[in-house]
Each structure stands twice: as structure tokens, then as C-alpha cells.
Design a protein around this motif. Structure first.
Motif, PDB file in Angstrom:
ATOM      1  N   ALA A   1      77.744  45.268  77.752  1.00  0.00           N
ATOM      2  CA  ALA A   1      76.529  44.818  77.699  1.00  0.00           C
ATOM      3  C   ALA A   1      76.504  43.489  76.774  1.00  0.00           C
ATOM      4  N   VAL A   2      76.324  42.184  77.422  1.00  0.00           N
ATOM      5  CA  VAL A   2      76.259  41.155  75.674  1.00  0.00           C
ATOM      6  C   VAL A   2      74.218  41.545  75.398  1.00  0.00           C
ATOM      7  N   LEU A   3      73.690  41.234  74.258  1.00  0.00           N
ATOM      8  CA  LEU A   3      73.146  40.844  74.001  1.00  0.00           C
ATOM      9  C   LEU A   3      72.746  39.838  72.814  1.00  0.00           C
ATOM     10  N   VAL A   4      71.782  39.409  73.102  1.00  0.00           N
ATOM     11  CA  VAL A   4      71.680  38.040  71.602  1.00  0.00           C
ATOM     12  C   VAL A   4      69.936  38.858  70.922  1.00  0.00           C
ATOM     13  N   SER A   5      70.124  38.269  69.783  1.00  0.00           N
ATOM     14  CA  SER A   5      68.693  39.064  68.646  1.00  0.00           C
ATOM     15  C   SER A   5      67.928  38.005  69.296  1.00  0.00           C
ATOM     16  N   GLY A   6      67.903  36.601  69.986  1.00  0.00           N
ATOM     17  CA  GLY A   6      66.243  35.721  69.378  1.00  0.00           C
ATOM     18  C   GLY A   6      67.113  34.669  69.692  1.00  0.00           C
ATOM     19  N   ALA A   7      65.911  34.004  69.810  1.00  0.00           N
ATOM     20  CA  ALA A   7      66.497  32.322  70.601  1.00  0.00           C
ATOM     21  C   ALA A   7      67.172  31.821  70.044  1.00  0.00           C
ATOM     22  N   ILE A   8      67.960  30.941  70.188  1.00  0.00           N
ATOM     23  CA  ILE A   8      69.002  29.950  70.076  1.00  0.00           C
ATOM     24  C   ILE A   8      68.339  28.795  69.287  1.00  0.00           C
ATOM     25  N   GLY A   9      69.515  27.824  69.330  1.00  0.00           N
ATOM     26  CA  GLY A   9      69.613  26.460  68.220  1.00  0.00           C
ATOM     27  C   GLY A   9      68.281  25.788  68.000  1.00  0.00           C
ATOM     28  N   VAL A  10      68.128  27.033  67.075  1.00  0.00           N
ATOM     29  CA  VAL A  10      66.551  26.988  66.184  1.00  0.00           C
ATOM     30  C   VAL A  10      67.139  25.993  64.912  1.00  0.00           C
ATOM     31  N   HIS A  11      68.232  26.513  64.876  1.00  0.00           N
ATOM     32  CA  HIS A  11      68.149  25.919  62.944  1.00  0.00           C
ATOM     33  C   HIS A  11      69.193  24.407  63.038  1.00  0.00           C
ATOM     34  N   GLY A  12      70.385  24.010  64.323  1.00  0.00           N
ATOM     35  CA  GLY A  12      70.471  23.185  64.242  1.00  0.00           C
ATOM     36  C   GLY A  12      69.590  21.611  65.207  1.00  0.00           C
ATOM     37  N   VAL A  13      68.904  22.292  65.492  1.00  0.00           N
ATOM     38  CA  VAL A  13      67.471  21.354  65.743  1.00  0.00           C
ATOM     39  C   VAL A  13      66.560  20.540  64.825  1.00  0.00           C
TER      40      VAL A  13
ATOM     41  N   VAL B   1      80.379  37.255  81.229  1.00  0.00           N
ATOM     42  CA  VAL B   1      79.835  36.566  82.447  1.00  0.00           C
ATOM     43  C   VAL B   1      78.222  36.333  81.576  1.00  0.00           C
ATOM     44  N   ILE B   2      77.246  35.089  81.570  1.00  0.00           N
ATOM     45  CA  ILE B   2      75.916  35.325  81.061  1.00  0.00           C
ATOM     46  C   ILE B   2      75.127  34.891  82.028  1.00  0.00           C
ATOM     47  N   GLN B   3      73.823  35.420  81.947  1.00  0.00           N
ATOM     48  CA  GLN B   3      73.012  34.881  82.811  1.00  0.00           C
ATOM     49  C   GLN B   3      72.084  33.865  82.127  1.00  0.00           C
ATOM     50  N   GLU B   4      72.474  32.445  82.320  1.00  0.00           N
ATOM     51  CA  GLU B   4      72.136  30.970  81.625  1.00  0.00           C
ATOM     52  C   GLU B   4      70.440  31.228  81.701  1.00  0.00           C
ATOM     53  N   ARG B   5      69.205  32.074  82.682  1.00  0.00           N
ATOM     54  CA  ARG B   5      68.517  31.956  82.387  1.00  0.00           C
ATOM     55  C   ARG B   5      67.591  33.436  80.999  1.00  0.00           C
ATOM     56  N   ALA B   6      67.964  34.102  81.236  1.00  0.00           N
ATOM     57  CA  ALA B   6      68.140  35.119  80.568  1.00  0.00           C
ATOM     58  C   ALA B   6      68.578  35.122  78.722  1.00  0.00           C
ATOM     59  N   VAL B   7      69.399  33.690  78.549  1.00  0.00           N
ATOM     60  CA  VAL B   7      69.242  33.506  77.221  1.00  0.00           C
ATOM     61  C   VAL B   7      67.763  32.767  76.509  1.00  0.00           C
ATOM     62  N   PRO B   8      67.655  33.226  75.723  1.00  0.00           N
ATOM     63  CA  PRO B   8      66.693  32.321  75.484  1.00  0.00           C
ATOM     64  C   PRO B   8      66.400  31.018  74.508  1.00  0.00           C
ATOM     65  N   VAL B   9      65.548  29.894  74.849  1.00  0.00           N
ATOM     66  CA  VAL B   9      65.659  29.173  74.511  1.00  0.00           C
ATOM     67  C   VAL B   9      64.186  28.391  74.007  1.00  0.00           C
ATOM     68  N   PRO B  10      63.689  27.742  73.131  1.00  0.00           N
ATOM     69  CA  PRO B  10      62.545  27.660  72.884  1.00  0.00           C
ATOM     70  C   PRO B  10      62.084  26.773  72.919  1.00  0.00           C
ATOM     71  N   PRO B  11      61.317  26.343  74.028  1.00  0.00           N
ATOM     72  CA  PRO B  11      60.599  24.767  74.864  1.00  0.00           C
ATOM     73  C   PRO B  11      60.673  23.847  73.643  1.00  0.00           C
ATOM     74  N   ALA B  12      60.505  24.088  72.520  1.00  0.00           N
ATOM     75  CA  ALA B  12      60.562  22.777  71.698  1.00  0.00           C
ATOM     76  C   ALA B  12      62.281  22.349  71.738  1.00  0.00           C
ATOM     77  N   VAL B  13      63.038  23.059  71.236  1.00  0.00           N
ATOM     78  CA  VAL B  13      64.506  23.438  71.402  1.00  0.00           C
ATOM     79  C   VAL B  13      64.979  22.504  73.239  1.00  0.00           C
ATOM     80  N   ALA B  14      64.399  23.676  73.341  1.00  0.00           N
ATOM     81  CA  ALA B  14      65.181  22.667  75.527  1.00  0.00           C
ATOM     82  C   ALA B  14      64.395  21.539  75.645  1.00  0.00           C
ATOM     83  N   ASN B  15      63.680  20.925  74.746  1.00  0.00           N
ATOM     84  CA  ASN B  15      63.298  19.092  75.368  1.00  0.00           C
ATOM     85  C   ASN B  15      64.086  18.358  73.951  1.00  0.00           C
ATOM     86  N   ALA B  16      64.136  19.132  73.142  1.00  0.00           N
ATOM     87  CA  ALA B  16      64.676  18.054  71.267  1.00  0.00           C
ATOM     88  C   ALA B  16      66.671  17.675  72.563  1.00  0.00           C
ATOM     89  N   CYS B  17      66.772  18.907  72.966  1.00  0.00           N
ATOM     90  CA  CYS B  17      68.054  19.279  73.526  1.00  0.00           C
ATOM     91  C   CYS B  17      68.184  17.935  74.110  1.00  0.00           C
TER      92      CYS B  17
END
Length: 332
Positions: A159-171, A237-253
Motif C-alpha cells: 500500500a502507498v500512504l501519504v501523511s497529509g496534504a501535499i503542495g503546501v510548502h511550495g505554494v 497506481v494512485i487514486q487521484e481523488r485520494a491524494v489530499p490537496v487543500p482547496p487553497a493549494v488546488a486553487n493556487a495551482c
């Protein structure tokens, strides 16, 4: 600049220039840190340099990064970080008050991470030949008996796990650097992950249940997954919708034409876990302050070896390539 972005150009530079010049079996592993056996003890050893601009940003500073970046590299080997070295390269003209503020942040981050600054160095370069403050840190830590975290242990079914929301630091870095506003202030996720890793190892029961850990810094989640897939000779194989992306990060991207999968993080980790231990490890991650948004995002497969594929919310698939360079330069 692309050669410093953690993507394909960085990999080529290491593979074609540095690795042949240096040689050595230990270096060949190319992990976040090297695992060394000295006097019957297993040590993790890592070094990193930090050139982020600006020096201070929402949620942290170059001083915090200098500690947490190296501490996290050690933690990805399962080690308990113990000691750091610290080298400051200062540009002529930088104010002592700025250097003091960076040093205080660095010392506070070290105390929070439970490590000691044991040795250091200072150099000054002429005005125009630096960017205020650059920092190099190296670190050592002790790897517990039985812990062996490396991509070669990954097998199909993991299984592939991530510890939390991604993209925060770069944004967060980009927003303050470019003076952009997205409705809410985005704070860097910069943090030391040693405690989280200890909780995961304890929850797994058998230390062998954790296959590999990686902190997705330069090149983001996409680079980390591709590196592990290539080194293990498996597909992911990852499930795109399962990857946690905060709304603010998604909007900025979305506004800037960026993909959150490629944006850097400084306080998150990716874990490949034996399937029978995945639930226990996930529960331990969510119980830790740095893993409250942890999620299972995919699995390892015996197909498209060395490649990462995302299943989209529309039912299609897309290849998640190793980035060529870096979408956002100078983020660490």
C-alpha cells in the motif's frame, strides 16, 4: 536551474557526473540518507544545503528548513536523529540582525526535533556572490535494530500512504516571493518527522512491514513515487481523488497552471507498507499531530515497471512522469 530541481535533470547530473566520479557501494543506494555500519552500530548519515528565497516565509524560515530537511532525511531511514553540523555562507552586507534571526530559528527547530548542533562553520562571500544566507547541514542518527527501509524491498501489493496534504510548502514560498494572494494565507508545512516515523514503526509491529519512506521535497510527490518505482522495478497506481490537496493549494495551482503532484513539501512523507500492516500504520499516522490527514492513495502493481500511473476522477488514467526540473525554483 533545472538541474537543481529534483527531477529528471537532477537525476541525470547525479548519474552521469557525480556517481561515476565518486564511486563507492554506499553512495550507489542514492537514498535520502546513507545507512552505515560502524562498530556494530547502524548509523544514518545525510547532508543537505538550503538556498531558499526569501529567507523568511509563512510558517518558517531557512533556519527551520536547514534543521527539518536534514532531520527528515535521517528519519526516512528509520533513524532517530541525534546530531547536526551547520555551515553558514553569508553574503557581504547581510545584516547581523538577519543572521541572528535565522540562527535563533535554527536553534529552536533543533530543540524541537530533539537534535544537537554539534559542530559548524562560517564563510563570507563578496556582495553579489550570494543571496544573503545559505546554509548546509549534515546529520547522523541511530537506526534501530531490524529496521531496513529502502525501495528495493517494495513488492506488488504494498500500500502507498501519504501523511497529509501535499503542495503546501511550495505554494507558501511562491505566494510570499511573488506577492500573490489567494484569499487565505498558506503556511509552509515545514516540520520534523522523526516522531511520526517512530509511531509508524511501533504500530507496524514487525519493522519489516514498512518497506520504504520518502519525504517528497523537490519534485513533489510525483518525483518521490517515480524514484521508488524505478529503484524497486515495480509499477505504482494512485487514486487521484485520494491524494489530499487543500482547496487553497488546488486553487493556487489552477490559477498558475501548476500540478500539486509536482509541488514541493517539507513536512510530509510517503510510505510504502506491507498490506496487512497498512491499517495499523494509517491509524498511528492519523493519531499523530503531523499525520491527521494521512491517507492511503494507491498500491504497488506488477505492471508498467518503473512507472507511476494515476486513476483520475473521470475514470481515465494518466502517466505521472518524473518532472524535468522544478516548477518552483529555490524552495529549499
Amino acid at each position: 536551474m533545472g538541474h537543481g530541481g529534483g527531477g529528471a535533470l537532477s537525476a541525470e547530473l547525479v548519474r552521469d557526473v557525480f556517481a561515476p566520479a565518486y564511486g563507492g557501494h554506499t553512495l550507489a543506494g542514492l537514498g535520502d540518507s546513507a545507512a552505515l555500519e560502524i562498530g556494530g552500530a547502524r548509523l544514518a548519515f545525510s547532508t543537505d544545503s538550503f538556498v531558499v528565497r526569501p529567507l523568511f516565509f509563512p510558517g518558517g524560515s531557512i533556519g527551520d528548513l536547514a534543521v527539518n530537511g536534514t532531520v527528515n532525511d535521517l528519519a526516512m531511514s528509520g533513524a532517530k536523529p541525534a546530531y547536526l553540523s551547520c555551515g553558514f555562507i553569508l553574503e557581504e552586507g547581510v545584516e547581523i540582525a538577519v543572521v541572528s534571526r535565522v540562527a535563533e530559528a535554527l536553534g529552536a527547530a533543533a530543540r524541537t526535533a530533539g537534535v544537537e548542533i554539534a559542530t559548524g562553520d562560517t564563510k563570507v562571500v563578496e556582495a553579489g556572490h550570494g543571496d544573503g544566507v545559505y546554509i548546509n547541514t549534515s546529520g547522523i542518527g541511530l537506526i534501530p535494530r531490524g529496521v531496513d527501509l529502502r525501495p528495493q524491498r517494495v513488492v506488488p501489493g504494498d500500500a502507498v500512504l501519504v501523511s497529509g496534504a501535499i503542495g503546501v510548502h511550495g505554494v507558501a514560498i511562491m505566494s510570499v516571493r511573488e506577492g500573490l494572494e489567494f484569499g487565505v494565507e498558506i503556511q509552509s508545512d515545514c516540520a520534523a518527522l522523526g516522531g511520526l516515523v517512530e509511531s509508524m514503526l511501533a504500530a507496524a509491529g514487525d519493522p519489516g512491514a514498512l518497506r520504504v519512506l520518502r519525504d517528497p521535497t523537490r519534485g513533489g510527490l510525483a518525483a518521490a513515487l517515480n524514484e521508488i518505482a524505478a529503484a524497486s522495478g515495480t509499477g505504482v497506481v494512485i487514486q487521484e481523488r485520494a491524494v489530499p490537496v487543500p482547496p487553497a493549494v488546488a486553487n493556487a495551482c489552477a490559477v498558475l497552471g501548476l500540478d500539486p503532484m509536482y509541488v514541493a513539501n517539507e513536512g510530509k512523507l510517503v510510505a510504502f507498507v506491507r498490506p496487512d500492516a497498512a491499517d495499523a500504520v494509517l491509524a498511528a499516522m492519523r493519531a499523530h499531530p503531523l499525520g491527521g490527514e494521512a491517507a492511503v492513495i494507491g498500491e504497488v502493481v506488477d505492471a508498467h515497471h518503473g512507472m507511476v500511473v494515476a486513476r483520475t476522477g473521470l475514470g481515465g488514467t494518466r502517466v505521472v512522469d518524473l518532472p524535468l526540473g522544478e516548477q518552483l525554483p529555490r524552495i529549499c
